[in-house]
Enzyme design. Structure first.
Site, PDB file in Angstrom:
ATOM      1  N   GLU A  44       0.779  -1.206   0.081  1.00  9.45           N
ATOM      2  CA  GLU A  44       0.122   0.077  -0.122  1.00  9.45           C
ATOM      3  C   GLU A  44       0.957   1.328  -0.009  1.00  9.45           C
ATOM      4  O   GLU A  44       1.950   1.286   0.708  1.00  9.45           O
ATOM      5  CB  GLU A  44      -0.956   0.039   1.126  1.00  9.45           C
ATOM      6  CG  GLU A  44      -2.255   0.652   1.014  1.00  9.45           C
ATOM      7  CD  GLU A  44      -3.128   0.257   0.113  1.00  9.45           C
ATOM      8  OE1 GLU A  44      -3.126   0.268  -1.167  1.00  9.45           O
ATOM      9  OE2 GLU A  44      -3.839  -1.060   0.443  1.00  9.45           O
ATOM     10  N   ASP A 101      -4.483   0.989  -9.171  1.00  9.66           N
ATOM     11  CA  ASP A 101      -5.819   0.402  -9.293  1.00  9.66           C
ATOM     12  C   ASP A 101      -5.971   0.219 -10.895  1.00  9.66           C
ATOM     13  O   ASP A 101      -6.793  -0.777 -11.131  1.00  9.66           O
ATOM     14  CB  ASP A 101      -6.856   1.599  -8.958  1.00  9.66           C
ATOM     15  CG  ASP A 101      -6.271   2.254  -7.465  1.00  9.66           C
ATOM     16  OD1 ASP A 101      -5.748   1.433  -6.649  1.00  9.66           O
ATOM     17  OD2 ASP A 101      -6.639   3.171  -7.121  1.00  9.66           O
ATOM     18  N   LEU A 151     -12.639   1.048  -3.173  1.00  9.86           N
ATOM     19  CA  LEU A 151     -12.596  -0.321  -4.052  1.00  9.86           C
ATOM     20  C   LEU A 151     -12.474   0.205  -5.524  1.00  9.86           C
ATOM     21  O   LEU A 151     -12.776  -0.578  -6.351  1.00  9.86           O
ATOM     22  CB  LEU A 151     -13.889  -0.877  -3.846  1.00  9.86           C
ATOM     23  CG  LEU A 151     -14.303  -1.467  -2.543  1.00  9.86           C
ATOM     24  CD1 LEU A 151     -15.445  -2.063  -2.191  1.00  9.86           C
ATOM     25  CD2 LEU A 151     -13.130  -2.271  -1.828  1.00  9.86           C
ATOM     26  N   SER A 152     -12.022   1.308  -5.750  1.00 10.89           N
ATOM     27  CA  SER A 152     -11.820   1.850  -7.049  1.00 10.89           C
ATOM     28  C   SER A 152     -12.944   1.867  -7.974  1.00 10.89           C
ATOM     29  O   SER A 152     -12.780   1.524  -9.296  1.00 10.89           O
ATOM     30  CB  SER A 152     -10.621   0.882  -7.801  1.00 10.89           C
ATOM     31  OG  SER A 152      -9.262   1.152  -6.787  1.00 10.89           O
ATOM     32  N   SER A 190     -13.941   4.458  -9.274  1.00 11.82           N
ATOM     33  CA  SER A 190     -13.423   5.666 -10.390  1.00 11.82           C
ATOM     34  C   SER A 190     -12.589   4.994 -11.447  1.00 11.82           C
ATOM     35  O   SER A 190     -12.586   5.192 -12.427  1.00 11.82           O
ATOM     36  CB  SER A 190     -12.473   6.735  -9.469  1.00 11.82           C
ATOM     37  OG  SER A 190     -11.649   6.166  -8.775  1.00 11.82           O
TER      38      SER A 190
HETATM   39  C1  GLA Z   1      -5.341   4.875  -4.018  1.00 12.47           C
HETATM   40  C2  GLA Z   1      -4.363   5.327  -5.245  1.00 12.47           C
HETATM   41  C3  GLA Z   1      -3.656   4.352  -5.624  1.00 12.47           C
HETATM   42  C4  GLA Z   1      -2.615   3.846  -4.526  1.00 12.47           C
HETATM   43  C5  GLA Z   1      -3.515   3.560  -3.336  1.00 12.47           C
HETATM   44  C6  GLA Z   1      -2.443   3.473  -2.064  1.00 12.47           C
HETATM   45  O1  GLA Z   1      -6.079   3.740  -4.154  1.00 12.47           O
HETATM   46  O2  GLA Z   1      -5.490   5.390  -6.365  1.00 12.47           O
HETATM   47  O3  GLA Z   1      -2.855   4.635  -7.008  1.00 12.47           O
HETATM   48  O4  GLA Z   1      -1.697   4.757  -4.388  1.00 12.47           O
HETATM   49  O5  GLA Z   1      -4.488   4.611  -2.958  1.00 12.47           O
HETATM   50  O6  GLA Z   1      -1.796   2.085  -2.193  1.00 12.47           O
END
Ligand code: GLA
Length: 373
Positions: free
Chosen positions: A21, A161, A114-115, A117
């Site tokens: 992370e 992500d 959870l991405s 975006s």
């Molecule tokens: C967010 C960012 C990623 C990464 C994480 C931390 O999800 O979009 O690019 O930096 O935080 O690991």
């Protein structure tokens, strides 16, 4: 969308990060996997340069945004800036992109870390790539989507992500290596269900925003520490690096990057050996480092992690950027309900909203499900 012949349907997953992370923008490895929660995107090409986007909310109501393929940063905001940014990034790179009608539906919670975006930007980029016959590979699609988030939306994310959402594969995690240009990806088998285990997502309901605040601060601190150490990226730092710095905050940030990189290596061994107890320990150690050294956790994430472990999880950690969002727990399938119940109880005991908890499986990355060719 009446002309079903020309409608393409894409299924685009979110992701959780298993470990590694806040390493991507520091040039270090991560081990995310695409999850079986998706944004579904129906795309139909248009003859003109208009882009119309309808987004269906969980209550069935629809929001609409419209712009053109000449859209510029600042022209649209909110949720629509993600599809608009995806169009903009391709046009900026000189790709011939036409107009589009888009309908979005999702069972991927937004603002939960959870991405959602990345699912949106990767999905729109993949759809435009296919419709316009651009022939981009998955990494190029991910990097264009990242550019949309960085330079159009204004969220200074790394590439983890988007790479996970583009490259995911059922039964696998995706090892990402941003130290090469373009970033490397490789699939790592991850089939814990066979061994009676599950990854449980605990969505704290505390929303996060990477366009502002702490995330950008951490990027700045990392860049500052790297510059003081004479390094291009902090992930290149040796074990002695913290001792070369005077500032206690920067020392702690470097310590996280060094130890988290070591945890990624250890996790790859644990995954190969199916040493799940070992993997659990690594996840919990990662959380402690993110909480104490990198300072990106929050009370709700800490309670979710501590309670999951108390309820029997082999390990748990916050996942994603932090400051809210979700935690993950590695749990024996038989203990999933116990984790859900105890975490819910703890949250309610301090008047926090009971978090959504659900099991996720490693899933395929962005996939064209109907309408190919
Ligand atoms: C967010 C960012 C990623 C990464 C994480 C931390 O999800 O979009 O690019 O930096 O935080 O690991």
């Amino acid at each position: 969308m009446s002309d079903s012949q020309s409608v393409r349907t894409w299924r685009v997953p979110g992701r959780v990060n298993l470990v590694g992370e806040h390493l991507d923008y520091n040039g270090g490895p991560s081990v995310p996997f695409a999850i079986d929660r998706f944004v579904t995107l129906k795309a139909r090409p248009r003859e003109d340069d208009a882009v119309n986007v309808w987004s269906t909310l969980p209550d069935g109501s629809r929001q609409k945004a419209d712009f053109t393929t000449s859209v510029q940063p600042g022209d649209v905001d909110g949720w629509a800036s993600y599809p608009a940014g995806a169009v903009w990034a391709l046009v900026q790179a000189g790709h011939p992109v036409g107009g589009l009608d888009l309908v979005l539906e999702s069972d991927l919670p937004s603002g939960a870390g959870l991405s959602s975006s990345a699912a949106l930007t990767v999905g729109v980029t993949a759809a435009l790539d296919e419709i316009a016959g651009l022939g981009l590979d998955r990494t190029a699609i991910a990097l264009s989507a990242q550019r949309a988030e960085n330079d159009f939306v204004g969220a200074p994310t790394g590439s983890m992500d988007q790479l996970a959402v583009a490259h995911g594969q059922a039964g696998h995690a995706v090892l990402t290596d941003p130290s090469t240009d373009p970033p490397g990806t490789s699939l790592v088998p991850f089939q814990i269900a066979d061994d009676g285990l599950a990854i449980v997502v605990i969505d704290t309901g505390v929303s996060h925003d990477h366009a502002t605040g702490g995330y950008a601060d951490r990027r700045r601190e990392s860049a500052e520490a790297a510059a003081l150490l004479g390094l291009e990226h902090l992930a290149q730092a040796g074990l002695d690096a913290p001792y070369k710095l005077e500032d206690e905050t920067l020392k702690a940030r470097v310590r996280h990057v060094i130890t988290e990189t070591a945890r990624v290596r250890a996790s790859l061994r644990a995954l190969t050996d199916r040493s799940w107890a070992q993997l659990g320990t690594i996840l919990t150690a990662s959380h402690e480092s993110l909480r104490d050294d990198y300072a990106v956790s929050c009370a709700e994430l800490d309670v979710a992690v501590e309670t999951a472990i108390e309820a029997g999880a082999l390990g748990a950690r916050m996942t994603g950027g932090g400051f809210g969002g979700s935690a993950i727990a590695l749990v024996e399938t038989a203990d999933v309900e116990r984790v859900r119940a105890l975490v819910g109880e703890r949250f309610e005991s301090v008047q926090w909203r009971r978090p959504a908890t659900f099991v996720v499986q490693p899933a395929d990355g962005a996939t064209l499900v109907t309408g190919q060719g």
